[in-house]
Design an enzyme around this catalytic site. Structure first.
Site, mmCIF file in Angstrom:
data_model
loop_
_atom_site.group_PDB
_atom_site.id
_atom_site.type_symbol
_atom_site.label_atom_id
_atom_site.label_comp_id
_atom_site.label_asym_id
_atom_site.label_seq_id
_atom_site.Cartn_x
_atom_site.Cartn_y
_atom_site.Cartn_z
ATOM 1 N N ARG A 74 -6.698 12.882 -3.822
ATOM 2 C CA ARG A 74 -6.934 11.460 -3.540
ATOM 3 C C ARG A 74 -8.411 11.076 -3.663
ATOM 4 O O ARG A 74 -8.892 10.203 -2.942
ATOM 5 C CB ARG A 74 -6.418 11.068 -2.152
ATOM 6 C CG ARG A 74 -4.919 11.272 -1.960
ATOM 7 C CD ARG A 74 -4.106 10.242 -2.748
ATOM 8 N NE ARG A 74 -2.721 10.250 -2.373
ATOM 9 C CZ ARG A 74 -2.146 9.302 -1.636
ATOM 10 N NH1 ARG A 74 -2.830 8.274 -1.213
ATOM 11 N NH2 ARG A 74 -0.873 9.376 -1.357
ATOM 12 N N ARG A 78 -9.056 4.466 -2.328
ATOM 13 C CA ARG A 78 -9.610 3.474 -1.415
ATOM 14 C C ARG A 78 -10.894 3.842 -0.705
ATOM 15 O O ARG A 78 -11.526 2.978 -0.117
ATOM 16 C CB ARG A 78 -8.550 3.094 -0.379
ATOM 17 C CG ARG A 78 -7.530 2.169 -0.967
ATOM 18 C CD ARG A 78 -6.442 1.912 0.023
ATOM 19 N NE ARG A 78 -5.813 3.173 0.413
ATOM 20 C CZ ARG A 78 -4.797 3.253 1.239
ATOM 21 N NH1 ARG A 78 -4.315 2.184 1.794
ATOM 22 N NH2 ARG A 78 -4.259 4.419 1.520
ATOM 23 N N ARG A 87 -9.518 -2.887 -8.462
ATOM 24 C CA ARG A 87 -8.110 -3.061 -8.115
ATOM 25 C C ARG A 87 -7.790 -4.448 -7.548
ATOM 26 O O ARG A 87 -6.625 -4.793 -7.387
ATOM 27 C CB ARG A 87 -7.710 -2.019 -7.061
ATOM 28 C CG ARG A 87 -7.180 -0.693 -7.576
ATOM 29 C CD ARG A 87 -5.764 -0.774 -8.115
ATOM 30 N NE ARG A 87 -4.874 -1.596 -7.315
ATOM 31 C CZ ARG A 87 -4.279 -1.221 -6.186
ATOM 32 N NH1 ARG A 87 -4.442 -0.010 -5.736
ATOM 33 N NH2 ARG A 87 -3.504 -2.050 -5.516
ATOM 34 N N ASP A 123 0.740 7.595 -9.330
ATOM 35 C CA ASP A 123 1.382 7.877 -8.050
ATOM 36 C C ASP A 123 2.648 8.687 -8.312
ATOM 37 O O ASP A 123 3.223 8.617 -9.398
ATOM 38 C CB ASP A 123 1.725 6.598 -7.290
ATOM 39 C CG ASP A 123 2.114 6.924 -5.845
ATOM 40 O OD1 ASP A 123 1.201 7.107 -5.021
ATOM 41 O OD2 ASP A 123 3.317 7.046 -5.553
ATOM 42 N N TYR A 198 11.651 10.122 -0.224
ATOM 43 C CA TYR A 198 11.474 8.661 -0.352
ATOM 44 C C TYR A 198 12.754 7.988 -0.837
ATOM 45 O O TYR A 198 13.133 6.924 -0.350
ATOM 46 C CB TYR A 198 10.328 8.333 -1.313
ATOM 47 C CG TYR A 198 8.964 8.594 -0.713
ATOM 48 C CD1 TYR A 198 8.476 7.794 0.318
ATOM 49 C CD2 TYR A 198 8.173 9.644 -1.165
ATOM 50 C CE1 TYR A 198 7.226 8.034 0.882
ATOM 51 C CE2 TYR A 198 6.922 9.890 -0.606
ATOM 52 C CZ TYR A 198 6.455 9.088 0.413
ATOM 53 O OH TYR A 198 5.231 9.321 0.972
HETATM 54 C C1 LIG Z 1 3.076 11.452 -0.824
HETATM 55 C C2 LIG Z 1 2.316 10.916 -2.008
HETATM 56 C C3 LIG Z 1 2.350 9.574 -2.488
HETATM 57 N N1 LIG Z 1 1.496 9.530 -3.575
HETATM 58 C C4 LIG Z 1 0.928 10.754 -3.793
HETATM 59 C C5 LIG Z 1 1.453 11.642 -2.832
HETATM 60 C C6 LIG Z 1 1.132 13.118 -2.769
HETATM 61 C C7 LIG Z 1 -0.234 13.343 -2.236
HETATM 62 C C8 LIG Z 1 -0.348 13.261 -0.748
HETATM 63 O O1 LIG Z 1 0.381 14.005 -0.064
HETATM 64 O O2 LIG Z 1 -1.167 12.476 -0.277
HETATM 65 C C9 LIG Z 1 0.022 11.183 -4.862
HETATM 66 C C10 LIG Z 1 -1.055 10.271 -5.287
HETATM 67 N N2 LIG Z 1 -1.169 8.919 -5.093
HETATM 68 C C11 LIG Z 1 -2.308 8.464 -5.685
HETATM 69 C C12 LIG Z 1 -2.931 9.560 -6.334
HETATM 70 C C13 LIG Z 1 -4.142 9.346 -7.203
HETATM 71 C C14 LIG Z 1 -4.954 10.404 -7.678
HETATM 72 C C15 LIG Z 1 -5.910 10.974 -6.653
HETATM 73 O O3 LIG Z 1 -7.030 10.495 -6.540
HETATM 74 O O4 LIG Z 1 -5.543 11.976 -5.988
HETATM 75 C C16 LIG Z 1 -2.166 10.699 -6.070
HETATM 76 C C17 LIG Z 1 -2.375 12.145 -6.485
HETATM 77 C C18 LIG Z 1 -2.798 7.072 -5.700
HETATM 78 C C19 LIG Z 1 -2.422 6.180 -4.601
HETATM 79 N N3 LIG Z 1 -1.169 6.012 -4.054
HETATM 80 C C20 LIG Z 1 -1.216 5.038 -3.095
HETATM 81 C C21 LIG Z 1 -2.540 4.552 -3.008
HETATM 82 C C22 LIG Z 1 -3.010 3.455 -2.062
HETATM 83 C C23 LIG Z 1 -2.572 2.129 -2.600
HETATM 84 C C24 LIG Z 1 -3.710 1.199 -2.837
HETATM 85 O O5 LIG Z 1 -4.872 1.585 -3.056
HETATM 86 O O6 LIG Z 1 -3.404 -0.017 -2.862
HETATM 87 C C25 LIG Z 1 -3.295 5.252 -3.953
HETATM 88 C C26 LIG Z 1 -4.747 5.067 -4.289
HETATM 89 C C27 LIG Z 1 -0.052 4.566 -2.299
HETATM 90 C C28 LIG Z 1 0.757 5.632 -1.714
HETATM 91 N N4 LIG Z 1 1.641 6.423 -2.404
HETATM 92 C C29 LIG Z 1 2.203 7.346 -1.539
HETATM 93 C C30 LIG Z 1 1.647 7.120 -0.256
HETATM 94 C C31 LIG Z 1 2.002 7.895 0.987
HETATM 95 C C32 LIG Z 1 0.739 6.059 -0.374
HETATM 96 C C33 LIG Z 1 -0.190 5.498 0.673
HETATM 97 C C34 LIG Z 1 0.322 4.297 1.350
HETATM 98 C C35 LIG Z 1 -0.830 3.526 1.959
HETATM 99 O O7 LIG Z 1 -1.377 3.977 2.979
HETATM 100 O O8 LIG Z 1 -1.174 2.469 1.412
HETATM 101 C C36 LIG Z 1 3.131 8.426 -1.953
#
Ligand SMILES: Cc1c2[nH]c(c1CCC(=O)O)Cc1[nH]c(c(CCC(=O)O)c1C)Cc1[nH]c(c(CCC(=O)O)c1C)Cc1[nH]c(c(C)c1CCC(=O)O)C2
Length: 391
Positions: A74, A78, A87, A123, A198
């Site tokens: 990640r 953010r 974004r 994602d 999910y």
């Molecule tokens: C479980 C999981 C998800 N997504 C992901 C996982 C596995 C990694 C982990 O265990 O953290 C993987 C993921 N999601 C995202 C990345 C980007 C690459 C990186 O920098 O690692 C990666 C590798 C972008 C994202 N994916 C998400 C964001 C945030 C959304 C935003 O910025 O508007 C980002 C940057 C959204 C997302 N998507 C998911 C979640 C739990 C969330 C967060 C919800 C929140 O708190 O807003 C599902």
């Protein structure tokens, strides 16, 4: 101790040369390459060599490294003001379909922190969306699925994924590999269990009660669901590798909710199928989950080159559970970055000390960067690891 070699950073002028042909073949960054210049076989060879010789890929192969490579799960997202800026007004899933935006966001942490690898900005639910599953990522919540999958009839929502479903990925990976020069790009996907969690729950869950009800109560439906997801995940990883990703990570983030016996019986076969499907490419395969201390042994049997470890198990103990022939990735507690620089350094030394006897170590956090993490703490951490492991 000496300083680590500073690598050439990717060009900052992303939008300058995006129309140039297939990115993998170019050695030079967009800034140095006039648009329209033809790539040459020699430049392709030089570029491939420099990526192959990167500290990150060497560590994955358990070869000697000039310094311990660092990247952060990640890292793109953010915690960075420049991310929030680009974004603005663009929904998460839409941003994943815009190759130039994906490229820019993926490069941001590489430019800022000097990490040793980029991770493709996307994602885990992107491939599901791409095959038509009605879902969205709700800010502050996570993935939400309109019609959860709970019956055999619901499986019809899950058709095979083809490269034509995700043309933006092929394009963005191509753009990225050129911009990144010698820095490797990590592709990724969600593992079948985490995706199923999910899809069955309909959104984030703490207990996974609906998913586990199928897993325990209707093992055949569960096996068929995970098998479908394994095929989709494998196809999604293949697109990224064929477009130029140098390594792949399978996130089974929520597998830690399972007992080892259930993991082995009901989840491992599907994750194994994913890793098997990409074995022939020869790119390192990384496996990771949170709270998976008790699962490190079975998860590392899925066909992996690198095992990710969260912060709950010290790396030397993790190595005993994983066994020989694999590198480890991890494992600083992400909340340590909210503490003083002194505390970050002392906790980082603990991680580096426990990594001393490992065959290969890639420094990372024990889970993703938290949204409120001070970006400068990450930059200082990369510098600290590079400096203190330079050989
Ligand atoms: C479980 C999981 C998800 N997504 C992901 C996982 C596995 C990694 C982990 O265990 O953290 C993987 C993921 N999601 C995202 C990345 C980007 C690459 C990186 O920098 O690692 C990666 C590798 C972008 C994202 N994916 C998400 C964001 C945030 C959304 C935003 O910025 O508007 C980002 C940057 C959204 C997302 N998507 C998911 C979640 C739990 C969330 C967060 C919800 C929140 O708190 O807003 C599902």
């Amino acid at each position: 101790m000496g300083r680590a070699t500073v690598r050439r950073e990717p060009s900052a002028g992303l939008f300058a040369g995006l129309s140039v042909g297939h990115a993998r073949l170019l050695v030079v960054s967009a800034n140095e390459s006039p648009a329209g210049q033809q790539p040459t076989a020699t430049s392709a060879a030089v570029k491939n060599d420099s990526v192959r010789d990167s500290a990150f890929l060497k560590a994955c192969r358990r070869e000697p490294v000039p310094h311990t490579p660092v990247w952060f799960m990640r890292q793109a997202g953010r915690s960075l003001p420049e991310y929030r800026k680009v974004r603005e007004g663009i929904p998460m899933l839409e941003s994943c379909t815009r190759p130039e935006l994906v490229t820019e966001i993926t490069l941001q942490p590489v430019r800022r922190h000097n990490v040793d690898a980029a991770i493709y900005f996307s994602d885990i639910v992107v491939p599901l969306k791409a095959i038509g599953v009605d879902l969205d990522i709700k800010p502050g919540v996570g993935p939400v699925v309109e019609k959860p999958i709970r019956t055999r009839a619901d499986l019809a929502q899950l058709r095979d994924l083809t490269p034509e479903d995700v043309p933006y990925i092929t394009e963005a990976v191509g753009l990225l590999t050129r911009e990144l020069g010698a820095t490797p790009l990590i592709g990724f996907a969600g593992a079948p269990f985490t995706l199923a969690s999910y899809l069955v729950e309909g959104g984030p869950s703490r207990t996974y009660e609906n998913a586990k009800a199928i897993m325990y109560g209707d093992p055949q439906l569960w096996a068929d669901l995970l098998d479908r997801l394994a095929d989709i995940t494998a196809a999604f990883l293949k697109v990224q590798i064929e477009a130029g990703a140098s390594a792949v990570q399978l996130f089974d983030s929520w597998a830690g909710a399972l007992a080892p016996v259930d993991y082995r019986r009901s989840v491992l076969p599907a994750s194994e199928k994913v890793f098997k499907a990409v074995e022939g490419y020869g790119v390192p395969r990384i496996h990771f989950g949170v709270g998976t201390g008790e699962l490190l042994t079975p998860m590392s049997e899925a066909g992996v080159d690198v095992m990710g470890v969260d912060w709950r198990v010290p790396l030397d103990e993790a190595a005993r559970r994983v066994g020989p022939g694999k590198a480890l990735q991890g494992n600083l507690d992400p909340t340590v970055l909210f503490a003083s620089t002194e505390a970050v350094e002392s906790k980082t030394r603990e991680v580096l000390d426990s990594a001393k006897g490992l065959e290969g170590h890639i420094f990372n956090l024990g889970h993703g960067v938290m949204p409120n993490t001070p970006p400068d703490a990450l930059t200082r951490l990369v510098e600290y690891v590079h400096t203190n492991t330079a050989r």
